[in-house]
Design a protein around this motif. Structure first.
Motif, PDB file in Angstrom:
ATOM      1  N   GLU A 179       1.708   8.711  -2.047  1.00 40.00           N
ATOM      2  CA  GLU A 179       1.853   8.964  -3.489  1.00 40.00           C
ATOM      3  C   GLU A 179       0.711   9.821  -4.022  1.00 40.00           C
ATOM      4  O   GLU A 179       0.931  10.782  -4.761  1.00 40.00           O
ATOM      5  CB  GLU A 179       1.910   7.630  -4.239  1.00 40.00           C
ATOM      6  CG  GLU A 179       2.196   7.772  -5.713  1.00 40.00           C
ATOM      7  CD  GLU A 179       2.318   6.422  -6.389  1.00 40.00           C
ATOM      8  OE1 GLU A 179       1.674   6.259  -7.446  1.00 40.00           O
ATOM      9  OE2 GLU A 179       3.043   5.552  -5.866  1.00 40.00           O
ATOM     10  N   ARG A 180      -0.494   9.499  -3.635  1.00 42.74           N
ATOM     11  CA  ARG A 180      -1.650  10.277  -4.092  1.00 42.74           C
ATOM     12  C   ARG A 180      -1.625  11.690  -3.506  1.00 42.74           C
ATOM     13  O   ARG A 180      -1.942  12.664  -4.183  1.00 42.74           O
ATOM     14  CB  ARG A 180      -2.948   9.552  -3.725  1.00 42.74           C
ATOM     15  CG  ARG A 180      -4.143  10.130  -4.446  1.00 42.74           C
ATOM     16  CD  ARG A 180      -5.295   9.190  -4.473  1.00 42.74           C
ATOM     17  NE  ARG A 180      -5.906   9.117  -3.159  1.00 42.74           N
ATOM     18  CZ  ARG A 180      -6.888   8.310  -2.844  1.00 42.74           C
ATOM     19  NH1 ARG A 180      -7.381   7.484  -3.724  1.00 42.74           N
ATOM     20  NH2 ARG A 180      -7.393   8.302  -1.627  1.00 42.74           N
ATOM     21  N   GLU A 181      -1.215  11.810  -2.256  1.00 42.22           N
ATOM     22  CA  GLU A 181      -1.090  13.120  -1.623  1.00 42.22           C
ATOM     23  C   GLU A 181      -0.034  13.955  -2.344  1.00 42.22           C
ATOM     24  O   GLU A 181      -0.233  15.145  -2.587  1.00 42.22           O
ATOM     25  CB  GLU A 181      -0.730  12.978  -0.141  1.00 42.22           C
ATOM     26  CG  GLU A 181      -0.602  14.284   0.591  1.00 42.22           C
ATOM     27  CD  GLU A 181      -1.914  15.009   0.832  1.00 42.22           C
ATOM     28  OE1 GLU A 181      -1.868  16.205   1.141  1.00 42.22           O
ATOM     29  OE2 GLU A 181      -2.989  14.383   0.713  1.00 42.22           O
TER      30      GLU A 181
ATOM     31  N   ARG B 112       0.579  14.464   5.752  1.00 45.67           N
ATOM     32  CA  ARG B 112      -0.376  13.418   6.151  1.00 45.67           C
ATOM     33  C   ARG B 112      -0.238  13.114   7.649  1.00 45.67           C
ATOM     34  O   ARG B 112      -1.241  12.940   8.339  1.00 45.67           O
ATOM     35  CB  ARG B 112      -0.173  12.156   5.323  1.00 45.67           C
ATOM     36  CG  ARG B 112      -0.681  12.317   3.897  1.00 45.67           C
ATOM     37  CD  ARG B 112      -0.615  11.043   3.075  1.00 45.67           C
ATOM     38  NE  ARG B 112      -1.515  10.049   3.633  1.00 45.67           N
ATOM     39  CZ  ARG B 112      -1.118   8.860   4.105  1.00 45.67           C
ATOM     40  NH1 ARG B 112       0.134   8.509   4.086  1.00 45.67           N
ATOM     41  NH2 ARG B 112      -1.994   8.010   4.594  1.00 45.67           N
TER      42      ARG B 112
ATOM     43  N   ARG C 174       0.885  13.738  -5.477  1.00 50.58           N
ATOM     44  CA  ARG C 174       0.310  14.168  -6.768  1.00 50.58           C
ATOM     45  C   ARG C 174      -0.667  15.322  -6.571  1.00 50.58           C
ATOM     46  O   ARG C 174      -0.661  16.291  -7.330  1.00 50.58           O
ATOM     47  CB  ARG C 174      -0.390  12.997  -7.471  1.00 50.58           C
ATOM     48  CG  ARG C 174       0.541  12.040  -8.152  1.00 50.58           C
ATOM     49  CD  ARG C 174      -0.187  11.105  -9.111  1.00 50.58           C
ATOM     50  NE  ARG C 174      -1.318  10.429  -8.532  1.00 50.58           N
ATOM     51  CZ  ARG C 174      -1.278   9.242  -7.915  1.00 50.58           C
ATOM     52  NH1 ARG C 174      -0.139   8.588  -7.812  1.00 50.58           N
ATOM     53  NH2 ARG C 174      -2.376   8.696  -7.421  1.00 50.58           N
ATOM     54  N   SER C 175      -1.494  15.242  -5.554  1.00 52.83           N
ATOM     55  CA  SER C 175      -2.458  16.299  -5.271  1.00 52.83           C
ATOM     56  C   SER C 175      -1.753  17.608  -4.926  1.00 52.83           C
ATOM     57  O   SER C 175      -2.144  18.680  -5.398  1.00 52.83           O
ATOM     58  CB  SER C 175      -3.372  15.866  -4.127  1.00 52.83           C
ATOM     59  OG  SER C 175      -4.232  16.907  -3.759  1.00 52.83           O
TER      60      SER C 175
ATOM     61  N   ALA D 147      -5.974   9.577   1.481  1.00 54.59           N
ATOM     62  CA  ALA D 147      -4.892   9.520   0.504  1.00 54.59           C
ATOM     63  C   ALA D 147      -3.657   8.831   1.068  1.00 54.59           C
ATOM     64  O   ALA D 147      -3.334   8.969   2.235  1.00 54.59           O
ATOM     65  CB  ALA D 147      -4.526  10.933   0.048  1.00 54.59           C
ATOM     66  N   ASP D 148      -2.971   8.063   0.195  1.00 57.64           N
ATOM     67  CA  ASP D 148      -1.663   7.544   0.585  1.00 57.64           C
ATOM     68  C   ASP D 148      -0.614   8.591   0.197  1.00 57.64           C
ATOM     69  O   ASP D 148      -0.942   9.615  -0.401  1.00 57.64           O
ATOM     70  CB  ASP D 148      -1.389   6.186  -0.067  1.00 57.64           C
ATOM     71  CG  ASP D 148      -1.455   6.227  -1.587  1.00 57.64           C
ATOM     72  OD1 ASP D 148      -1.256   7.314  -2.195  1.00 57.64           O
ATOM     73  OD2 ASP D 148      -1.692   5.175  -2.192  1.00 57.64           O
TER      74      ASP D 148
END
Length: 181
Positions: A54-56, A29, A58-59, A51-52
């Protein structure tokens, strides 16, 4: 899809091209923020990286498990300095043979061969995933990128004269390119 390869660049610099993994989320990021601020040619602005961490993460974990998509990072001296990705244009069967490609590299590392190494890795991954065609969009004025894509074998298949609007330079032409795999 799994990928890892070490490449020796000019000047003896060792480059590792590997899968981005969940633990790379913060660094990736940060790199995206920097690369998107360093050039006006990438297709989004730094504040559009939504994306934060955590979401990054997961992705990235999901992409790493994918059979037809990959997110790669370029690592020099233990530091991520660029990334590239391959993903399906859509999941519909009629277009499932097509993949999209995107790349970004920190400006301080331009001209070292990292772009070519990421391109070669992405093309390899796209072939292994079974795609028949790899596609990209590039701003016509980005001559370095257009030249690299042509050297790899991409061919132009169209243009959109107002396909890109820069806050600094206004409307610019987008070049659509494809590589048959």
């Amino acid at each position: 899809m799994r990928y890892a390869k070490t490449v020796l660049l000019a000047g003896g610099v060792e480059l590792l091209v590997r899968n981005a993994v969940a633990s790379d989320a913060r660094a990736l990021r940060d790199i995206m923020q920097r690369t998107h601020a360093e050039t006006d040619y990438l297709l989004s602005y730094p504040d559009e990286q939504g994306a934060d961490d955590e979401r990054e993460a997961r992705s990235l974990a999901e992409t790493e498990r994918s059979d037809n998509g990959v997110e790669l990072v370029a690592v020099v001296d233990g530091r991520i300095v660029g990334s590239a990705g391959v993903s399906a244009v859509r999941s519909r069967r009629k277009v499932a043979h097509r993949a999209r490609f995107g790349i970004s590299i920190l400006k301080e590392h331009w001209g070292m061969g990292i772009g070519r190494a990421l391109m070669d890795a992405s093309v390899d991954c796209a072939r292994r995933a079974g795609y028949a065609q790899l596609e990209l969009e590039v701003v016509a004025g980005n001559e370095r990128a257009v030249s690299l894509y042509r050297r790899v074998g991409f061919e132009e298949y169209g243009r959109n004269p107002r396909g890109y609007r820069s806050a600094a330079a206004g409307y610019q032409e987008l070049v659509y390119m494809r590589l048959e795999l």
